[in-house]
Design a protein around this motif. Sequence first.
Motif, PDB file in Angstrom:
ATOM      1  N   UNK A 175      -2.371  -9.667  16.330  1.00  9.89           N
ATOM      2  CA  UNK A 175      -1.374  -8.913  15.568  1.00  9.89           C
ATOM      3  C   UNK A 175      -0.850  -9.769  14.377  1.00  9.89           C
ATOM      4  N   UNK A 176      -1.357 -10.643  13.941  1.00 14.60           N
ATOM      5  CA  UNK A 176      -0.814 -11.289  12.733  1.00 14.60           C
ATOM      6  C   UNK A 176      -1.636 -11.011  11.507  1.00 14.60           C
ATOM      7  N   UNK A 177      -2.530 -10.090  11.541  1.00 18.90           N
ATOM      8  CA  UNK A 177      -3.290  -9.613  10.369  1.00 18.90           C
ATOM      9  C   UNK A 177      -2.487  -8.502   9.705  1.00 18.90           C
ATOM     10  N   UNK A 178      -2.128  -8.674   8.452  1.00 17.26           N
ATOM     11  CA  UNK A 178      -1.235  -7.757   7.745  1.00 17.26           C
ATOM     12  C   UNK A 178      -1.887  -7.285   6.446  1.00 17.26           C
ATOM     13  N   UNK A 179      -1.730  -5.995   6.139  1.00 19.32           N
ATOM     14  CA  UNK A 179      -2.154  -5.451   4.851  1.00 19.32           C
ATOM     15  C   UNK A 179      -0.925  -5.194   4.005  1.00 19.32           C
ATOM     16  N   UNK A 180      -0.924  -5.714   2.783  1.00 18.84           N
ATOM     17  CA  UNK A 180       0.238  -5.547   1.897  1.00 18.84           C
ATOM     18  C   UNK A 180      -0.222  -4.852   0.621  1.00 18.84           C
ATOM     19  N   UNK A 181       0.552  -3.856   0.181  1.00 16.59           N
ATOM     20  CA  UNK A 181       0.196  -3.053  -0.989  1.00 16.59           C
ATOM     21  C   UNK A 181       1.443  -2.930  -1.850  1.00 16.59           C
ATOM     22  N   UNK A 182       1.335  -3.295  -3.125  1.00 22.19           N
ATOM     23  CA  UNK A 182       2.535  -3.435  -3.949  1.00 22.19           C
ATOM     24  C   UNK A 182       2.717  -2.352  -4.996  1.00 22.19           C
ATOM     25  N   UNK A 183       1.864  -1.342  -5.019  1.00 21.42           N
ATOM     26  CA  UNK A 183       2.015  -0.237  -5.971  1.00 21.42           C
ATOM     27  C   UNK A 183       2.722   0.920  -5.274  1.00 21.42           C
ATOM     28  N   UNK A 184       3.963   1.199  -5.668  1.00 23.14           N
ATOM     29  CA  UNK A 184       4.667   2.341  -5.087  1.00 23.14           C
ATOM     30  C   UNK A 184       4.258   3.616  -5.812  1.00 23.14           C
ATOM     31  N   UNK A 185       4.550   4.768  -5.174  1.00 22.68           N
ATOM     32  CA  UNK A 185       4.188   6.075  -5.754  1.00 22.68           C
ATOM     33  C   UNK A 185       2.705   6.118  -6.128  1.00 22.68           C
ATOM     34  N   UNK A 186       1.866   5.520  -5.296  1.00 25.60           N
ATOM     35  CA  UNK A 186       0.465   5.306  -5.642  1.00 25.60           C
ATOM     36  C   UNK A 186      -0.303   6.622  -5.753  1.00 25.60           C
ATOM     37  N   UNK A 187      -0.110   7.505  -4.790  1.00 27.01           N
ATOM     38  CA  UNK A 187      -0.858   8.759  -4.803  1.00 27.01           C
ATOM     39  C   UNK A 187      -0.128   9.853  -5.571  1.00 27.01           C
ATOM     40  N   UNK A 188       1.182   9.856  -5.465  1.00 28.86           N
ATOM     41  CA  UNK A 188       2.013  10.884  -6.091  1.00 28.86           C
ATOM     42  C   UNK A 188       3.426  10.340  -6.125  1.00 28.86           C
ATOM     43  N   UNK A 189       4.253  10.835  -7.058  1.00 30.80           N
ATOM     44  CA  UNK A 189       5.640  10.398  -7.113  1.00 30.80           C
ATOM     45  C   UNK A 189       6.303  10.624  -5.758  1.00 30.80           C
ATOM     46  N   UNK A 190       6.888   9.571  -5.220  1.00 31.77           N
ATOM     47  CA  UNK A 190       7.560   9.674  -3.941  1.00 31.77           C
ATOM     48  C   UNK A 190       6.656   9.533  -2.739  1.00 31.77           C
ATOM     49  N   UNK A 191       5.358   9.253  -2.956  1.00 35.52           N
ATOM     50  CA  UNK A 191       4.407   9.260  -1.835  1.00 35.52           C
ATOM     51  C   UNK A 191       4.502   8.011  -0.961  1.00 35.52           C
ATOM     52  N   UNK A 192       4.820   6.869  -1.549  1.00 30.30           N
ATOM     53  CA  UNK A 192       4.846   5.640  -0.747  1.00 30.30           C
ATOM     54  C   UNK A 192       5.710   4.575  -1.401  1.00 30.30           C
ATOM     55  N   UNK A 193       6.104   3.622  -0.597  1.00 32.23           N
ATOM     56  CA  UNK A 193       6.814   2.456  -1.104  1.00 32.23           C
ATOM     57  C   UNK A 193       5.838   1.320  -1.351  1.00 32.23           C
ATOM     58  N   UNK A 194       6.214   0.423  -2.244  1.00 29.18           N
ATOM     59  CA  UNK A 194       5.474  -0.817  -2.409  1.00 29.18           C
ATOM     60  C   UNK A 194       6.126  -1.898  -1.546  1.00 29.18           C
TER      61      UNK A 194
END
Length: 591
Positions: free
Chosen positions: A354-373
């Motif tokens: 459990x110490x393998x982590x995926x980090x993604x820094x682009x918010x609203x990636x798919x659509x406005x309001x779709x995800x946080x960075x």
Amino acid sequence: MGCSSSSTKTRRSDTSLRAALIIQNWYRGYKARLKARQHYALTIFQSIEYADEQGQMQLSTFFSFMLENYTHIHKEELELRNQSLESEQDMRDRWDYVDSIDVPDSYNGPRLQFPLTCTDIDLLLEAFKEQQILHAHYVLEVLFETKKVLKQMPNFTHIQTSPSKEVTICGDLHGKLDDLFLIFYKNGLPSERNPYVFNGDFVDRGKNSIEILMILCVSFLVYPNDLHLNRGNHEDFMMNLRYGFTKEILHKYKLHGKRILQILEEFYAWLPIGTIVDNEILVIHGGISETTDLNLLHRVERNKMKSVLIPPTETNRDHDTDSKHNKVGVTFNAHGRIKTNGSPTEHLTEHEWEQVVTIFSASNYYEEGSNRGAYIKLCSGTTPRFFQYQVTKATCFQPLRQRVDTMENSAIKILRERVISRKSDLTRAFQLQDHRKSGKLSVSQWAFCMENILGLNLPWRSLSSNLVNIDQNGNVEYMSSFQNIRIEKPVQEAHSTLVETLYRYRSDLEIIFNAIDTDHSGLISVEEFRAMWKLFSSHYNVHIDDSQVNKLANIMDLNKDGSIDFNEFLKAFYVVHRYEDLMKPDVTNLG
């Protein structure tokens, strides 16, 4: 009297409580349904993106096929690889790229002073907030200077943290400049006391890729020991042809765009592969597999990897490295060792797994309001700290229902486009299941066909109400899968099957033809169109009569000069939805 009054109050209180519970339960159910719809929309976006990224690997095998066969058709227009080799030779003369380009007095954008200082970082940030464009002279000079420093660096950068000096890890930014501004606002600018690792995919998709790249490179030149850049799968000139950075450069730097693209090609190749923090944490784009060998990756000549889509030649095939990139991967090992050999689960404790982590820094990636960075802060001997954020625009202030509606509509739209691109295959699959020739299937049968043909691993049964008509008996009218959606064709004479096939492969064809269009003029010859389609259809086992392709190529060459504007040709193959204008005379209904 007193007892009666008390009893009445108790009944009223019970009634109010029941009403409150009913409302509360309804609201909880309402929010749960909205969250489920939001989850399904994100699943659609992610599944289609993953399928597209896997398709990139198929292009690699096609380029192998093309390099072996295309030379027999046009020897004088030989290797795509020549683009890389020629640019590397040309770049040795700095005069041709930087010193020969003057900055006119009329230029009112930021002017950089070399050697760069933190003042130049501030200057760039303020200019880009005002949507100013950095002059090509400075872009080229920054890339040259950055490449010169990168060439002296090893494949993996080693950094150390301390209680007073944490390091911040950022994932994909994909040209979303507002996200970088927000990270710097929340976490501070890069400095000797505030180091950063940017883990690849700085460019493509978003509209401000060059601005992000310039900010990162200038910061790197000012703080070469405290700002670290890893290469992602989009730091790749072939990927840029498909995902937008090439077009951005040519749009913003019409006169000198080709020079910038040539330098970028070699600049990418010198970016480090990864970063190792405190000798125990590996930060690398795409993660690692059970066969990853760090010793090999330390020795590999990274500058020879020009693109993950162009395969190695026979002379260097033995030194090929794993190039299957997916998302940002940050690999932590709790016991101070980086495990790379053997089974992925062998000898690992549950805690280590459990110490393998995926980090993604682009918010609203798919659509406005779709995800946080998000970004991570690391410090030796302490637990990693995670920080989330979201660039807030108008849609983010909308109620949850409106935001979910927007996401869902966008997701269903791109899913319908994927469905229409496989209409012929889906229709055959439906008809094979429809033994009674009723035009109807059970939801399970319909879902089986959709998954089998499209391979998107989606909850089709749950999505069926958004995609097809279902009768009162719960059966799907399967041809309604294509209702109110059409592919617009470029010419009236094009056969519908050809239109569908070209639409299905339009992204792959675009990257192939842009690779051939080495001068980025947007024009290719009719002969190249025929030859490349012949190879493409042979390799992908796409059966379209050659006469149809020849006829289409000749019709498209409107001025009969032997060239085709392929970019406009590709744009002609777009899907028309029911809320768009369906009355145009040049729209073909493939139903």
